[in-house]
Design a protein around this motif. Structure first.
Motif, PDB file in Angstrom:
ATOM      1  N   VAL A 120      57.123  54.582  40.656  1.00 22.53           N
ATOM      2  CA  VAL A 120      57.787  54.601  41.954  1.00 22.53           C
ATOM      3  C   VAL A 120      56.889  55.237  43.068  1.00 22.53           C
ATOM      4  CG1 VAL A 120      59.607  55.958  43.205  1.00 22.53           C
ATOM      5  CG2 VAL A 120      59.970  55.107  41.173  1.00 22.53           C
ATOM      6  N   VAL A 121      55.864  56.004  42.884  1.00 22.85           N
ATOM      7  CA  VAL A 121      54.737  56.382  43.637  1.00 22.85           C
ATOM      8  C   VAL A 121      54.063  55.192  44.089  1.00 22.85           C
ATOM      9  CG1 VAL A 121      52.855  58.000  44.241  1.00 22.85           C
ATOM     10  CG2 VAL A 121      55.024  59.155  43.176  1.00 22.85           C
ATOM     11  N   GLN A 122      53.514  54.564  43.072  1.00 23.24           N
ATOM     12  CA  GLN A 122      52.674  53.273  43.579  1.00 23.24           C
ATOM     13  C   GLN A 122      53.469  52.117  44.354  1.00 23.24           C
ATOM     14  OE1 GLN A 122      51.474  52.104  39.490  1.00 23.24           O
ATOM     15  NE2 GLN A 122      49.995  53.492  39.285  1.00 23.24           N
ATOM     16  N   TRP A 123      54.855  52.025  43.844  1.00 22.14           N
ATOM     17  CA  TRP A 123      55.561  51.000  44.758  1.00 22.14           C
ATOM     18  C   TRP A 123      55.711  51.625  46.040  1.00 22.14           C
ATOM     19  CZ3 TRP A 123      55.743  46.079  43.816  1.00 22.14           C
ATOM     20  CH2 TRP A 123      55.615  45.822  42.155  1.00 22.14           C
ATOM     21  N   SER A 124      56.022  52.782  46.179  1.00 27.28           N
ATOM     22  CA  SER A 124      56.095  53.458  47.336  1.00 27.28           C
ATOM     23  C   SER A 124      54.878  53.158  48.444  1.00 27.28           C
ATOM     24  CB  SER A 124      56.697  54.853  47.670  1.00 27.28           C
ATOM     25  OG  SER A 124      55.733  55.657  46.918  1.00 27.28           O
ATOM     26  N   ASN A 125      53.647  53.495  47.874  1.00 26.96           N
ATOM     27  CA  ASN A 125      52.268  53.161  48.386  1.00 26.96           C
ATOM     28  C   ASN A 125      52.475  51.855  48.904  1.00 26.96           C
ATOM     29  OD1 ASN A 125      51.809  55.896  48.491  1.00 26.96           O
ATOM     30  ND2 ASN A 125      50.503  55.854  46.405  1.00 26.96           N
ATOM     31  N   VAL A 126      52.662  50.835  48.261  1.00 22.38           N
ATOM     32  CA  VAL A 126      52.438  49.523  48.329  1.00 22.38           C
ATOM     33  C   VAL A 126      53.168  49.148  49.370  1.00 22.38           C
ATOM     34  CG1 VAL A 126      52.995  47.154  47.490  1.00 22.38           C
ATOM     35  CG2 VAL A 126      51.698  48.835  46.107  1.00 22.38           C
ATOM     36  N   ALA A 127      54.560  49.538  49.456  1.00 23.73           N
ATOM     37  CA  ALA A 127      55.487  49.138  50.287  1.00 23.73           C
ATOM     38  C   ALA A 127      55.299  49.923  51.739  1.00 23.73           C
ATOM     39  CB  ALA A 127      56.999  49.882  50.091  1.00 23.73           C
ATOM     40  N   ASP A 132      52.725  48.948  57.220  1.00 21.30           N
ATOM     41  CA  ASP A 132      51.706  49.419  58.165  1.00 21.30           C
ATOM     42  C   ASP A 132      51.166  48.007  58.650  1.00 21.30           C
ATOM     43  OD1 ASP A 132      52.194  52.100  58.050  1.00 21.30           O
ATOM     44  OD2 ASP A 132      50.592  52.428  56.634  1.00 21.30           O
ATOM     45  N   LYS A 133      50.897  47.216  57.665  1.00 23.99           N
ATOM     46  CA  LYS A 133      50.414  45.940  58.172  1.00 23.99           C
ATOM     47  C   LYS A 133      51.466  44.904  58.877  1.00 23.99           C
ATOM     48  CE  LYS A 133      47.262  45.407  54.116  1.00 23.99           C
ATOM     49  NZ  LYS A 133      47.000  44.695  53.086  1.00 23.99           N
TER      50      LYS A 133
END
Length: 153
Positions: A120-127, A132-133
């Motif tokens: 979940v932390v990884q997916w939230s970082n990706v999101a 941001d992009k």
């Protein structure tokens, strides 16, 4: 006649002795009276002092009784406060126990779901990176559109 003179002399000596005895007895009785008068005055003073002490003792006893009653009333009120504090202590102990159980439960759940939380932390970082992009791209498009509008004018 000799006997008569001796008899008169002995009667005179006896009378003189009796007179000296009476004078001595009077002096003794006057001294005793003087001492008894002094003792009577002293006893009157002592009686007054005893009455004063008795009054003060009675007043002190009344004050002591009032203080004892006041102390008893305050003690009863304090017992109520102690019982209330005891209840608060029990409540705090129950709250601590509940918090401990919840903390243990959360810790157990976190350790059991550690892999899922990591994902979940990884997916939230990706999101967040994607967001941001996307935001940067939107800002560029707005800047480009704004620049084109300025050029046309």
């Amino acid at each position: 006649m000799d006997w008569e003179i001796i008899l008169y002399i002995s009667a005179g000596v006896a009378a003189l002795a009796f007179l000296i005895l009476c004078v001595g007895l009077v002096m003794l009785l006057l001294s005793v009276k003087k001492n008894l008068d002094h003792i009577a005055k002293t006893l009157n003073g002592v009686e007054g002092q005893v009455q004063g002490i008795t009054r003060e003792t009675t007043d002190l006893l009344h004050k002591t009784n009032r203080l004892a009653e006041d102390f008893q009333g305050k003690s009863e009120k304090l017992n109520g406060v102690v019982e209330a504090v005891s209840g608060i202590g029990s409540t705090v102990n129950n709250l601590n126990s509940s918090v401990e159980k919840v903390t243990h439960s959360i810790t157990t759940n976190i350790s059991q779901n550690e892999d899922q939380i990591s994902q979940v932390v990884q997916w939230s970082n990706v999101a967040m990176e994607l967001f941001d992009k996307w935001k940067i791209r939107q800002d560029r498009q707005k800047a480009y559109a704004s620049q084109n509008n300025n050029d046309e004018k």
